[in-house]
Design an enzyme around this catalytic site. Structure first.
Site, PDB file in Angstrom:
ATOM      1  N   ASP A 220       0.808  -1.222   0.000  1.00  0.00           N
ATOM      2  CA  ASP A 220       0.000   0.000   0.000  1.00  0.00           C
ATOM      3  C   ASP A 220       0.843   1.275   0.000  1.00  0.00           C
ATOM      4  O   ASP A 220       2.058   1.230   0.216  1.00  0.00           O
ATOM      5  CB  ASP A 220      -0.978  -0.011   1.186  1.00  0.00           C
TER       6      ASP A 220
ATOM      7  N   ASN B 128      -7.480  -3.437  14.735  1.00  0.00           N
ATOM      8  CA  ASN B 128      -8.888  -3.688  14.379  1.00  0.00           C
ATOM      9  C   ASN B 128      -9.031  -4.828  13.359  1.00  0.00           C
ATOM     10  O   ASN B 128     -10.101  -5.022  12.794  1.00  0.00           O
ATOM     11  CB  ASN B 128      -9.521  -2.402  13.824  1.00  0.00           C
TER      12      ASN B 128
ATOM     13  N   HIS C 222      -7.338  -5.101  10.451  1.00  0.00           N
ATOM     14  CA  HIS C 222      -7.096  -4.784   9.035  1.00  0.00           C
ATOM     15  C   HIS C 222      -5.813  -5.449   8.524  1.00  0.00           C
ATOM     16  O   HIS C 222      -4.895  -5.724   9.292  1.00  0.00           O
ATOM     17  CB  HIS C 222      -7.103  -3.269   8.773  1.00  0.00           C
TER      18      HIS C 222
ATOM     19  N   GLU D  74      -9.693  -2.094   5.724  1.00  0.00           N
ATOM     20  CA  GLU D  74     -10.249  -1.899   7.055  1.00  0.00           C
ATOM     21  C   GLU D  74     -11.470  -2.813   7.237  1.00  0.00           C
ATOM     22  O   GLU D  74     -11.986  -3.353   6.258  1.00  0.00           O
ATOM     23  CB  GLU D  74     -10.675  -0.426   7.214  1.00  0.00           C
TER      24      GLU D  74
END
Ligand code: F6R
Length: 255
Positions: A67, A136, A138, A143
């Site tokens: 990314d 979380n 991801h 996400e």
């Protein structure tokens, strides 16, 4: 999925580096998927050591990063390209022509994302993809709620992710709002996955990813569907797991 629990961060980094080095020795033109973030730094440090002191050769390796922030050029000190250059590429003998990090300043992001997917395919696909995991759940910038079949695309960063990252920027408004990220489906196409996690702040995410239900609300749980996935973590990150796991990959023989 092979879950390997090591006593601490240095040991998990060494273990992860052993897996990558083994694959590289077997296939000198390895196609290596890379991640940024603090967790893989120890793995990169160990690979650099193996290169400098044991001759591990990266000259034929191709890399694809997961990314990049939209709007940051590779020269920006908070860009993922800059991070990879400083923490890994500058220290090994990789051919710069074979380094791929999504381009944060692409003119047309749609065209760029399709090109990135095609480029990965043109090298025969990613052999082994390094992954971190967010607290979380991801993976890359996928996400919670991201499609489990998604491909490389632009994602809007959540307010939590932007708030987490604001410490790296002078002003809050400078934190990018968008990122280019490989999709969950793109990641799943890699022949092997190597997820690393350290510390108790990742324990809940690791529990959901490894032992929880398969759900888009924890994109990392998709690794349960992968045929050749390594999860290499330290004891604090493993502290919420119920199963019993191994402490080295070397005793395991994949047929
Ligand atoms: C970065 C990336 C992210 C990180 C994750 C964990 O390329 O893909 O998903 O892997 O946010 O980051 P650290 O390792 O800093 O906790």
């Amino acid at each position: 999925m092979l879950v390997i629990v090591k006593s601490n961060y240095d040991k998990l980094s060494e273990e992860a580096a052993k897996v990558v080095a083994d694959r590289l020795k077997k296939k000198p033109n390895l196609v290596l998927g890379l991640a940024t973030g603090s967790t893989p730094l120890g793995l990169y440090k160990e690979l650099i050591r193996l290169h400098k002191y044991e001759g591990l050769d990266f000259s034929k390796v191709t890399t694809f990063n997961l990314d990049e922030y939209v709007g940051l050029p590779p020269s920006h000190d908070q860009s993922y390209h800059y991070f990879m250059q400083k923490n890994f590429f500058d220290e090994i003998n990789i051919d710069p022509r074979y380094i791929h990090v999504p381009h944060g300043m692409a003119k047309d992001f749609k065209i760029f994302c399709s090109w990135y997917e095609e480029r990965i395919k043109s090298f025969g696909g990613i052999d082994i993809q390094v992954l971190g995991i967010g607290a979380n759940g991801h993976i890359a910038f996928n996400e919670p709620g991201s499609s489990l079949g998604s491909r490389t695309r632009i994602k809007t960063l959540t307010s939590t992710t932007r708030a987490d990252n604001k410490r790296f920027f002078e002003n809050e408004e400078d934190v990018p709002k968008y990122a280019i990220t490989m999709g969950v489906g793109t990641i799943m196409d890699a022949k092997e996955l190597l997820l690393v996690a350290s510390g108790d702040s990742k324990a809940e995410a690791i529990k959901s990813a490894v032992e929880g239900p398969l759900t888009a609300m924890c994109p990392a749980s998709i690794i349960q569907m992968h045929k050749e996935a390594f999860v290499i973590i330290d004891k604090p990150a493993a502290s919420k797991l119920k199963g019993t796991y191994v402490d080295t990959w070397e005793t395991i023989i994949f047929e």
